[in-house]
Enzyme design. Structure first.
Site, PDB file in Angstrom:
ATOM      1  N   GLU A  74       6.555   4.835   7.237  1.00 55.56           N
ATOM      2  CA  GLU A  74       6.170   6.057   6.538  1.00 55.56           C
ATOM      3  C   GLU A  74       6.962   7.270   7.039  1.00 55.56           C
ATOM      4  O   GLU A  74       6.922   7.612   8.218  1.00 55.56           O
ATOM      5  CB  GLU A  74       4.675   6.300   6.728  1.00 55.56           C
ATOM      6  CG  GLU A  74       3.824   5.276   6.000  1.00 55.56           C
ATOM      7  CD  GLU A  74       2.356   5.338   6.361  1.00 55.56           C
ATOM      8  OE1 GLU A  74       1.555   4.715   5.648  1.00 55.56           O
ATOM      9  OE2 GLU A  74       2.006   5.989   7.367  1.00 55.56           O
TER      10      GLU A  74
ATOM     11  N   THR B  99       0.864  -1.192   0.000  1.00 58.50           N
ATOM     12  CA  THR B  99       0.000   0.000   0.000  1.00 58.50           C
ATOM     13  C   THR B  99       0.896   1.235   0.000  1.00 58.50           C
ATOM     14  O   THR B  99       1.343   1.678  -1.045  1.00 58.50           O
ATOM     15  CB  THR B  99      -0.967  -0.002   1.197  1.00 58.50           C
ATOM     16  OG1 THR B  99      -0.240  -0.244   2.412  1.00 58.50           O
ATOM     17  CG2 THR B  99      -2.028  -1.081   1.036  1.00 58.50           C
TER      18      THR B  99
ATOM     19  N   ASN C 276      -0.012  10.968   6.133  1.00 57.65           N
ATOM     20  CA  ASN C 276      -1.190  10.502   6.856  1.00 57.65           C
ATOM     21  C   ASN C 276      -2.272  11.561   6.988  1.00 57.65           C
ATOM     22  O   ASN C 276      -3.397  11.256   7.388  1.00 57.65           O
ATOM     23  CB  ASN C 276      -0.771   9.973   8.223  1.00 57.65           C
ATOM     24  CG  ASN C 276      -0.132   8.607   8.120  1.00 57.65           C
ATOM     25  OD1 ASN C 276      -0.808   7.617   7.977  1.00 57.65           O
ATOM     26  ND2 ASN C 276       1.206   8.579   8.136  1.00 57.65           N
TER      27      ASN C 276
ATOM     28  N   THR D 215      -7.460  11.062   0.586  1.00 60.12           N
ATOM     29  CA  THR D 215      -7.803  12.050  -0.425  1.00 60.12           C
ATOM     30  C   THR D 215      -6.708  12.225  -1.458  1.00 60.12           C
ATOM     31  O   THR D 215      -6.890  12.932  -2.433  1.00 60.12           O
ATOM     32  CB  THR D 215      -8.096  13.412   0.230  1.00 60.12           C
ATOM     33  OG1 THR D 215      -6.978  13.778   1.052  1.00 60.12           O
ATOM     34  CG2 THR D 215      -9.353  13.322   1.083  1.00 60.12           C
TER      35      THR D 215
ATOM     36  N   THR E 233      -0.254  -2.554  10.835  1.00 62.22           N
ATOM     37  CA  THR E 233      -1.043  -2.614   9.616  1.00 62.22           C
ATOM     38  C   THR E 233      -0.235  -3.430   8.649  1.00 62.22           C
ATOM     39  O   THR E 233       0.449  -2.909   7.790  1.00 62.22           O
ATOM     40  CB  THR E 233      -1.313  -1.232   9.021  1.00 62.22           C
ATOM     41  OG1 THR E 233      -2.099  -0.509   9.928  1.00 62.22           O
ATOM     42  CG2 THR E 233      -2.107  -1.330   7.735  1.00 62.22           C
TER      43      THR E 233
ATOM     44  N   LYS F  81       3.760  -6.924   4.141  1.00 59.02           N
ATOM     45  CA  LYS F  81       3.590  -5.529   3.767  1.00 59.02           C
ATOM     46  C   LYS F  81       3.305  -4.739   5.031  1.00 59.02           C
ATOM     47  O   LYS F  81       2.769  -5.257   6.013  1.00 59.02           O
ATOM     48  CB  LYS F  81       2.470  -5.341   2.747  1.00 59.02           C
ATOM     49  CG  LYS F  81       1.058  -5.704   3.187  1.00 59.02           C
ATOM     50  CD  LYS F  81       0.325  -4.717   4.069  1.00 59.02           C
ATOM     51  CE  LYS F  81       0.334  -3.317   3.488  1.00 59.02           C
ATOM     52  NZ  LYS F  81      -0.380  -2.358   4.443  1.00 59.02           N
TER      53      LYS F  81
END
Length: 390
Positions: A266, A153, A385, A390, A186, A175
Site C-alpha cells: 500500500e 482487497t 489506512n 470508512t 495480511t 493476495k
C-alpha cells in the site's frame, strides 16, 4: 501461471455482493486429482480469525478437496457465531460440490476456508452461500486467474505464479498489500501441485519455503489475524519428486509471490532489499534486517530520497544481535556510506531516485546472512489506512 496450471485442479472467481464495489469476492479451488494431500501455515497472531481456526483443524486431518475464499470481510473477532459461519460455509461447499459432481466428499472436514477484509463484522451469509454455488457452476481448468482476482482487497493487481519440476508443476495465487509483517502478512495464498506427495512431505516443503520468503517480507510491522498459506497436492502427474526437489519448487513459487506482495504494498514507491551479512547466526541477521525494515525514520527517508544513512545504523543498534558498533559497515545501492561505524563515502553519491533500493549491512560478527524485503512509508499509505473502514 496460476493455481490451475498443475493438473488436477479447477478454480473460479465470482461476485457475490460482499464488496460494495461489485467486484469479484468469492474464489474456489477444487482438487480433482487422485490424491488430496494438504499442508498449511497460519498467522502467529494470538487473535486468529474464525476461518484460520477452522482451517487449522482441517489441515490436521491431512485431506482437503476444496478451498473456498472470500474477500470483503475477514470474519475475525466475530466470536462463536463467526466460527459457525465458517463451519456453515464449509458444509455448504462440500454438499454443493457433491451434488454438482456426483463425487463423494466426506464432509466439511475436506474444505478449507479463508477470509480477508475488515475485522470485526459478521459475513453476510445470505450473499456468501449463493456465491459459493455460483463459483461451483463456474469451475474451470483455466479459472485460476479469476480466482486470484476474487481474493484481492487493497491489492492493485492479482498475484499468480508457477514453478516447473521434471514432469510436474507448482502453481499459486496470493493476495496482500498491507499489514505485511513477519509470521506472514495480511495475505491469503493457495499453492497447488500435481506432484505425488503426502502431508508430511508437503508440510516440510511449505515450512522451509515460507521461512525464507513470506516470513521475510515486512511492509509495515503489522501482523494480521487471517494469514493462511495452503499447499494442495493432486498427484495427477504420477511423479513423486524428492523432498529437495519439491521444496525448491515451492520455495521458488513462494519467493515470486512474496516479491509481488511487496511490490504492490500500500502506497509504496520503493521496493527495498535489506541484506544483512557477517552475522553471528541467521537469527541475528533476521533481527537486524527486521529492525531496519520496521524503522519509520528509515522508511520515510527513503520515500523522500533522503540519504540519511545514520537512521539505518541507529536501527541496527536497537537489536540484541552480536556486533561491535565500531565495526559495522553499511552500503546503500552500492555506495559504502558507513565503514567501521563512521562516515565513509560521500552520501551524495547515493542514488535513490529509482524504485529499487538495496541496503547492505555487514556486522563483521560471523558468517551468517539473511535478506528482509520491505518498502517505504508514503503519504498514500497513511491516507489509505486512515480511511480503510470508512
Amino acid at each position: 501461471m496460476t493455481v490451475t496450471t498443475p493438473r488436477g485442479f479447477r478454480a473460479a472467481g465470482v461476485a457475490a455482493g460482499l464488496k460494495s464495489s461489485g467486484a469479484a469476492d468469492i474464489a474456489l479451488v477444487v482438487n480433482d486429482g487422485p490424491d488430496a494431500g494438504i499442508a498449511g501455515v497460519f498467522t502467529a497472531n494470538r487473535v486468529k480469525a474464525a476461518p484460520v481456526l477452522w482451517s487449522q483443524q482441517v489441515v490436521r486431518g491431512g485431506v482437503v478437496r476444496a478451498v473456498v475464499l472470500n474477500s470483503g470481510g475477514a470474519n475475525a473477532c466475530t466470536g462463536p457465531a463467526g466460527f459457525q459461519d465458517t463451519h456453515a460455509t464449509a458444509e455448504h461447499t462440500a454438499a454443493a460440490l457433491t451434488s454438482s459432481s456426483n463425487r463423494l466428499i466426506l464432509g466439511a472436514g475436506e474444505v478449507a476456508v479463508c477470509s480477508t477484509g475488515l475485522i470485526g463484522e459478521r459475513l453476510p451469509m445470505q450473499k456468501l452461500l449463493p456465491g459459493v454455488r455460483a463459483a461451483i457452476r463456474g469451475l474451470a481448468r483455466d479459472g485460476g486467474a479469476a480466482a486470484a482476482e476474487a481474493i484481492m482487497t487493497t491489492d492493485t493487481r492479482s498475484k499468480t505464479t508457477a514453478a516447473k519440476g521434471s514432469g510436474w508443476t507448482v502453481g499459486g495465487m496470493a493476495k496482500g498489500a498491507g499489514m505485511l509483517a513477519p509470521a506472514m502478512a495480511t495475505m491469503l495464498c493457495v499453492l497447488t501441485t500435481d506432484a505425488v506427495a503426502g502431508p508430511e512431505t508437503l508440510d516440510a516443503a511449505l515450512r522451509a519455503a515460507t521461512r525464507v520468503t513470506f516470513d521475510r517480507i515486512d511492509s509495515d510491522g503489522c501482523m494480521s489475524t487471517n494469514d493462511t498459506v495452503l499447499l494442495l497436492a493432486s498427484g495427477a502427474s504420477g511423479i513423486e519428486p524428492t523432498q529437495a526437489e519439491l521444496t525448491a519448487a515451492v520455495t521458488a513459487a513462494c519467493h515470486d509471490l512474496a516479491q509481488q506482495l511487496i511490490a504492490d504494498a500500500e502506497g509504496a514507491t520503493k521496493q527495498i532489499a535489506i541484506d544483512v551479512v557477517g552475522a553471528a547466526d541467521e537469527d541475528d541477521a533476521v533481527e537486524v534486517g527486521r529492525s531496519v525494515a520496521r524503522n519509520t525514520l528509515v522508511k520515510t527517508a527513503l520515500f523522500g530520497n533522503d540519504p540519511n544513512w545514520g537512521r539505518i545504523l541507529a536501527a541496527v543498534g536497537t537489536t540484541s544481535a552480536a556486533f561491535e558498533p565500531d565495526g559495522v559497515d553499511v552500503a546503500v545501492n552500492g555506495v559504502w556510506v558507513c565503514r567501521s561505524g563512521a562516515a565513509a563515502e560521500d552520501r551524495s553519491k547515493m542514488d535513490l531516485t529509482g524504485r529499487d533500493v538495496t541496503i547492505r549491512i555487514d556486522l563483521h560478527a560471523g558468517d551468517a546472512a539473511a535478506t528482509i524485503w520491505t518498502n517505504d512509508l508514503s503519504h498514500a499509505y497513511v491516507h489509505e489506512n486512515s480511511a480503510y473502514s470508512t
